[in-house]
Design a protein around this motif. Structure first.
Motif, PDB file in Angstrom:
ATOM      1  N   LYS A  60       0.826  -1.213   0.000  1.00 20.46           N
ATOM      2  CA  LYS A  60       0.000   0.000   0.000  1.00 20.46           C
ATOM      3  C   LYS A  60       0.855   1.256   0.000  1.00 20.46           C
ATOM      4  CE  LYS A  60      -4.077  -2.050   2.180  1.00 20.46           C
ATOM      5  NZ  LYS A  60      -4.966  -2.043   3.365  1.00 20.46           N
ATOM      6  N   ALA A  61       1.946   1.212   0.755  1.00 21.74           N
ATOM      7  CA  ALA A  61       2.841   2.367   0.787  1.00 21.74           C
ATOM      8  C   ALA A  61       3.458   2.606  -0.583  1.00 21.74           C
ATOM      9  CB  ALA A  61       3.921   2.165   1.837  1.00 21.74           C
ATOM     10  N   GLU A  62       3.801   1.539  -1.268  1.00 21.91           N
ATOM     11  CA  GLU A  62       4.371   1.659  -2.613  1.00 21.91           C
ATOM     12  C   GLU A  62       3.347   2.239  -3.585  1.00 21.91           C
ATOM     13  OE1 GLU A  62       5.760  -2.254  -3.400  1.00 21.91           O
ATOM     14  OE2 GLU A  62       7.649  -1.987  -2.312  1.00 21.91           O
ATOM     15  N   ASP A  63       2.069   1.840  -3.430  1.00 24.52           N
ATOM     16  CA  ASP A  63       1.009   2.388  -4.285  1.00 24.52           C
ATOM     17  C   ASP A  63       0.870   3.892  -4.069  1.00 24.52           C
ATOM     18  OD1 ASP A  63       0.494  -0.086  -5.315  1.00 24.52           O
ATOM     19  OD2 ASP A  63      -1.212  -0.511  -4.007  1.00 24.52           O
ATOM     20  N   ALA A  64       0.876   4.287  -2.799  1.00 22.80           N
ATOM     21  CA  ALA A  64       0.752   5.711  -2.486  1.00 22.80           C
ATOM     22  C   ALA A  64       1.995   6.471  -2.931  1.00 22.80           C
ATOM     23  CB  ALA A  64       0.518   5.907  -0.993  1.00 22.80           C
ATOM     24  N   TRP A  65       3.136   5.831  -2.794  1.00 24.16           N
ATOM     25  CA  TRP A  65       4.408   6.463  -3.148  1.00 24.16           C
ATOM     26  C   TRP A  65       4.406   6.950  -4.594  1.00 24.16           C
ATOM     27  CZ3 TRP A  65       8.707   7.700  -0.376  1.00 24.16           C
ATOM     28  CH2 TRP A  65       9.849   8.057  -1.108  1.00 24.16           C
ATOM     29  N   ASP A  66       3.885   6.128  -5.487  1.00 24.69           N
ATOM     30  CA  ASP A  66       3.857   6.484  -6.902  1.00 24.69           C
ATOM     31  C   ASP A  66       3.056   7.763  -7.148  1.00 24.69           C
ATOM     32  OD1 ASP A  66       5.372   4.271  -7.490  1.00 24.69           O
ATOM     33  OD2 ASP A  66       3.644   2.993  -7.926  1.00 24.69           O
ATOM     34  N   LYS A  67       2.086   8.025  -6.270  1.00 28.49           N
ATOM     35  CA  LYS A  67       1.259   9.215  -6.436  1.00 28.49           C
ATOM     36  C   LYS A  67       1.923  10.457  -5.844  1.00 28.49           C
ATOM     37  CE  LYS A  67      -3.075   6.586  -6.205  1.00 28.49           C
ATOM     38  NZ  LYS A  67      -4.372   6.437  -5.505  1.00 28.49           N
ATOM     39  N   ILE A  68       2.709  10.272  -4.788  1.00 26.85           N
ATOM     40  CA  ILE A  68       3.262  11.421  -4.074  1.00 26.85           C
ATOM     41  C   ILE A  68       4.624  11.848  -4.643  1.00 26.85           C
ATOM     42  CG2 ILE A  68       3.921  12.312  -1.806  1.00 26.85           C
ATOM     43  CD1 ILE A  68       2.129  10.191  -0.551  1.00 26.85           C
ATOM     44  N   ASP A  69       5.466  10.874  -5.014  1.00 27.19           N
ATOM     45  CA  ASP A  69       6.803  11.174  -5.545  1.00 27.19           C
ATOM     46  C   ASP A  69       6.668  11.598  -7.007  1.00 27.19           C
ATOM     47  OD1 ASP A  69       9.498  11.365  -6.037  1.00 27.19           O
ATOM     48  OD2 ASP A  69       9.792   9.197  -6.248  1.00 27.19           O
ATOM     49  N   ARG A  70       6.348  12.869  -7.198  1.00 28.48           N
ATOM     50  CA  ARG A  70       6.002  13.355  -8.533  1.00 28.48           C
ATOM     51  C   ARG A  70       7.174  13.345  -9.512  1.00 28.48           C
ATOM     52  NH1 ARG A  70       1.181  13.264 -10.047  1.00 28.48           N
ATOM     53  NH2 ARG A  70       1.209  15.220 -11.169  1.00 28.48           N
ATOM     54  N   ASP A  71       8.388  13.604  -9.017  1.00 27.67           N
ATOM     55  CA  ASP A  71       9.524  13.649  -9.929  1.00 27.67           C
ATOM     56  C   ASP A  71      10.258  12.312 -10.035  1.00 27.67           C
ATOM     57  OD1 ASP A  71      10.807  13.498  -7.515  1.00 27.67           O
ATOM     58  OD2 ASP A  71      11.727  15.494  -7.612  1.00 27.67           O
ATOM     59  N   ASN A  72       9.722  11.292  -9.341  1.00 25.36           N
ATOM     60  CA  ASN A  72      10.274   9.930  -9.420  1.00 25.36           C
ATOM     61  C   ASN A  72      11.767   9.860  -9.107  1.00 25.36           C
ATOM     62  OD1 ASN A  72       7.762   8.730 -10.299  1.00 25.36           O
ATOM     63  ND2 ASN A  72       8.131   9.677 -12.306  1.00 25.36           N
ATOM     64  N   ASP A  73      12.196  10.647  -8.112  1.00 26.54           N
ATOM     65  CA  ASP A  73      13.619  10.616  -7.751  1.00 26.54           C
ATOM     66  C   ASP A  73      13.891   9.682  -6.573  1.00 26.54           C
ATOM     67  OD1 ASP A  73      12.486  12.025  -5.680  1.00 26.54           O
ATOM     68  OD2 ASP A  73      14.008  13.615  -5.653  1.00 26.54           O
ATOM     69  N   GLY A  74      12.854   9.000  -6.095  1.00 23.04           N
ATOM     70  CA  GLY A  74      13.038   8.069  -4.989  1.00 23.04           C
ATOM     71  C   GLY A  74      12.895   8.694  -3.613  1.00 23.04           C
ATOM     72  N   PHE A  75      12.519   9.975  -3.583  1.00 20.26           N
ATOM     73  CA  PHE A  75      12.320  10.672  -2.311  1.00 20.26           C
ATOM     74  C   PHE A  75      11.025  11.482  -2.368  1.00 20.26           C
ATOM     75  CE2 PHE A  75      16.911  10.245  -2.844  1.00 20.26           C
ATOM     76  CZ  PHE A  75      17.303   9.705  -1.619  1.00 20.26           C
ATOM     77  N   VAL A  76      10.443  11.693  -1.189  1.00 20.01           N
ATOM     78  CA  VAL A  76       9.319  12.629  -1.064  1.00 20.01           C
ATOM     79  C   VAL A  76       9.814  13.827  -0.270  1.00 20.01           C
ATOM     80  CG1 VAL A  76       7.089  13.046   0.054  1.00 20.01           C
ATOM     81  CG2 VAL A  76       7.457  10.950  -1.257  1.00 20.01           C
ATOM     82  N   ASN A  77       9.836  14.987  -0.908  1.00 23.52           N
ATOM     83  CA  ASN A  77      10.305  16.188  -0.221  1.00 23.52           C
ATOM     84  C   ASN A  77       9.126  16.996   0.319  1.00 23.52           C
ATOM     85  OD1 ASN A  77       9.239  17.685  -2.410  1.00 23.52           O
ATOM     86  ND2 ASN A  77      11.179  17.524  -3.532  1.00 23.52           N
ATOM     87  N   MET A  78       9.432  18.112   0.949  1.00 22.21           N
ATOM     88  CA  MET A  78       8.409  18.945   1.558  1.00 22.21           C
ATOM     89  C   MET A  78       7.377  19.419   0.540  1.00 22.21           C
ATOM     90  SD  MET A  78       7.240  20.608   4.239  1.00 22.21           S
ATOM     91  CE  MET A  78       8.618  20.590   5.387  1.00 22.21           C
ATOM     92  N   SER A  79       7.849  19.849  -0.610  1.00 24.25           N
ATOM     93  CA  SER A  79       6.961  20.375  -1.640  1.00 24.25           C
ATOM     94  C   SER A  79       5.992  19.312  -2.137  1.00 24.25           C
ATOM     95  CB  SER A  79       7.797  20.924  -2.806  1.00 24.25           C
ATOM     96  OG  SER A  79       6.961  21.374  -3.848  1.00 24.25           O
ATOM     97  N   GLU A  80       6.492  18.103  -2.357  1.00 23.16           N
ATOM     98  CA  GLU A  80       5.638  17.023  -2.856  1.00 23.16           C
ATOM     99  C   GLU A  80       4.604  16.594  -1.823  1.00 23.16           C
ATOM    100  OE1 GLU A  80       8.608  14.669  -5.958  1.00 23.16           O
ATOM    101  OE2 GLU A  80       8.875  14.411  -3.791  1.00 23.16           O
ATOM    102  N   LEU A  81       5.024  16.514  -0.564  1.00 28.33           N
ATOM    103  CA  LEU A  81       4.099  16.104   0.482  1.00 28.33           C
ATOM    104  C   LEU A  81       3.041  17.182   0.713  1.00 28.33           C
ATOM    105  CD1 LEU A  81       3.350  13.900   2.441  1.00 28.33           C
ATOM    106  CD2 LEU A  81       4.960  14.857   4.095  1.00 28.33           C
ATOM    107  N   LYS A  82       3.443  18.439   0.682  1.00 21.40           N
ATOM    108  CA  LYS A  82       2.494  19.539   0.826  1.00 21.40           C
ATOM    109  C   LYS A  82       1.484  19.531  -0.320  1.00 21.40           C
ATOM    110  CE  LYS A  82       2.181  24.585   0.859  1.00 21.40           C
ATOM    111  NZ  LYS A  82       2.940  25.873   0.837  1.00 21.40           N
ATOM    112  N   ALA A  83       1.947  19.309  -1.541  1.00 21.82           N
ATOM    113  CA  ALA A  83       1.044  19.263  -2.698  1.00 21.82           C
ATOM    114  C   ALA A  83       0.043  18.120  -2.567  1.00 21.82           C
ATOM    115  CB  ALA A  83       1.851  19.115  -3.991  1.00 21.82           C
ATOM    116  N   TRP A  84       0.519  16.977  -2.042  1.00 27.78           N
ATOM    117  CA  TRP A  84      -0.374  15.829  -1.852  1.00 27.78           C
ATOM    118  C   TRP A  84      -1.446  16.135  -0.809  1.00 27.78           C
ATOM    119  CZ3 TRP A  84      -2.058  11.464  -3.829  1.00 27.78           C
ATOM    120  CH2 TRP A  84      -2.723  10.567  -3.006  1.00 27.78           C
ATOM    121  N   ILE A  85      -1.047  16.775   0.284  1.00 30.85           N
ATOM    122  CA  ILE A  85      -1.994  17.128   1.346  1.00 30.85           C
ATOM    123  C   ILE A  85      -3.039  18.113   0.824  1.00 30.85           C
ATOM    124  CG2 ILE A  85      -2.215  18.349   3.549  1.00 30.85           C
ATOM    125  CD1 ILE A  85       0.506  17.126   4.316  1.00 30.85           C
ATOM    126  N   GLN A  86      -2.593  19.102   0.062  1.00 34.67           N
ATOM    127  CA  GLN A  86      -3.541  20.067  -0.512  1.00 34.67           C
ATOM    128  C   GLN A  86      -4.514  19.372  -1.461  1.00 34.67           C
ATOM    129  OE1 GLN A  86      -0.582  22.717  -2.167  1.00 34.67           O
ATOM    130  NE2 GLN A  86      -0.945  24.264  -0.566  1.00 34.67           N
TER     131      GLN A  86
END
Length: 284
Positions: free
Chosen positions: A34-60
């Motif tokens: 499930k985490a991997e499924d969500a990861w694909d949606k949140i890690d927008r630039d596919n660099d293997g990390f979720v940064n502040m900007s990506e997590l904030k965009a997901w929350i919004q």
């Protein structure tokens, strides 16, 4: 007989351990999937990390989606003819129509429940009128959104403050004392029970920060500063909190393993809507 019971006990214990281990393995596997499924949606630039900007965009995004889903559902319920506007009388009949029957049954001595619903209807009526920008007693879908979610609209902020004070202000003096402030978030158990440290901290927060004019109360403006602080970004604050809690190597970004390790934290966050996100396949 004792030997049979003892044997059964040992067998049941072995089975329990076997299934517990099996279930734990499945749970871990499920969390990772499930985490991997969500990861694909949140890690927008596919660099293997979720940064502040990506997590904030997901929350919004999830917050906006929740509001849209709620408005769509209620708009269909109260606008069965699919017109451009919904009239107050239609909404009132759908939500509070039963009060007319109660009034007929209890003309002289309304019950506490009846009185409570009447109070709710008056509050909705006031909020409806404020959301109704052109004053025709009908709401467009945009106005209906303001009515259902006033916290998201700047011109509805004052009614949010008013409703908050009404909820907390137990003695109806139009302001919030420190006891009312604490009472909204903490109920003391036994008499003379010592308050937890976090409650003591909230008392200090009230005195040092909430009560700006130091009169022992929060007035309308002070409550507004508390619940709708200027320049406060809720999505960014939640993103910072989640990264702080899950970022084990303190590099200010999250790996997939770090999210899996703190999976329950993300699922429990209403801001991320993590659990709901995993069952949906709409585009982000």
């Amino acid at each position: 007989m004792r030997n049979i019971i003892k044997t059964m006990s040992i067998t049941n214990s072995t089975i329990t351990k076997h299934f517990s281990a099996k279930m734990l393995k499945r749970l871990i596997s499920s969390k990772r999937t499930k985490a991997e499924d969500a990861w694909d949606k949140i890690d927008r630039d596919n660099d293997g990390f979720v940064n502040m900007s990506e997590l904030k965009a997901w929350i919004q995004y999830t917050q906006r989606r929740y509001i849209d889903d709620d408005v769509n559902r209620q708009w269909k319920t109260h606008n069965t003819n699919n017109t451009e506007k919904v009239h107050w009388d239609t909404y009132r009949k759908n939500v509070y129509g039963f009060l007319d029957e109660l009034a007929a049954q209890e003309p002289d001595h309304p019950s506490d429940e009846h009185f409570s619903y009447r109070t709710m209807m008056k509050r909705d009526r006031r909020r409806w009128s404020i959301a109704d920008r052109d004053g025709d007693d009908e709401l467009t879908r945009e106005e209906f959104t303001d009515f259902l979610h006033p916290e998201e609209s700047n011109h509805m902020r004052d009614v949010v403050v008013t409703e908050t004070i009404e909820d907390i202000d137990k003695d109806s003096d139009g302001k919030v004392s420190v006891e009312e402030y604490i009472g909204d978030m903490y109920r003391q158990g036994e008499q003379n029970e010592e308050e937890p440290d976090w409650v003591k901290h909230e008392r200090e927060t009230f005195t040092n920060f909430r009560d700006k004019n130091k009169d022992g109360f929060m007035d309308n403006q002070e409550v507004k500063d508390w619940i709708t602080p200027a320049d406060f970004d809720h999505a960014e604050a939640e993103a910072r909190h989640l990264i702080y809690e899950a970022d084990s190597d303190a590099d200010e970004k999250l790996t997939k393993d770090e999210i899996i390790e703190k999976y329950d934290l993300f699922v429990g966050s209403q801001a991320t809507d993590f659990g709901e996100a995993l069952t949906r396949h709409d585009e982000f």
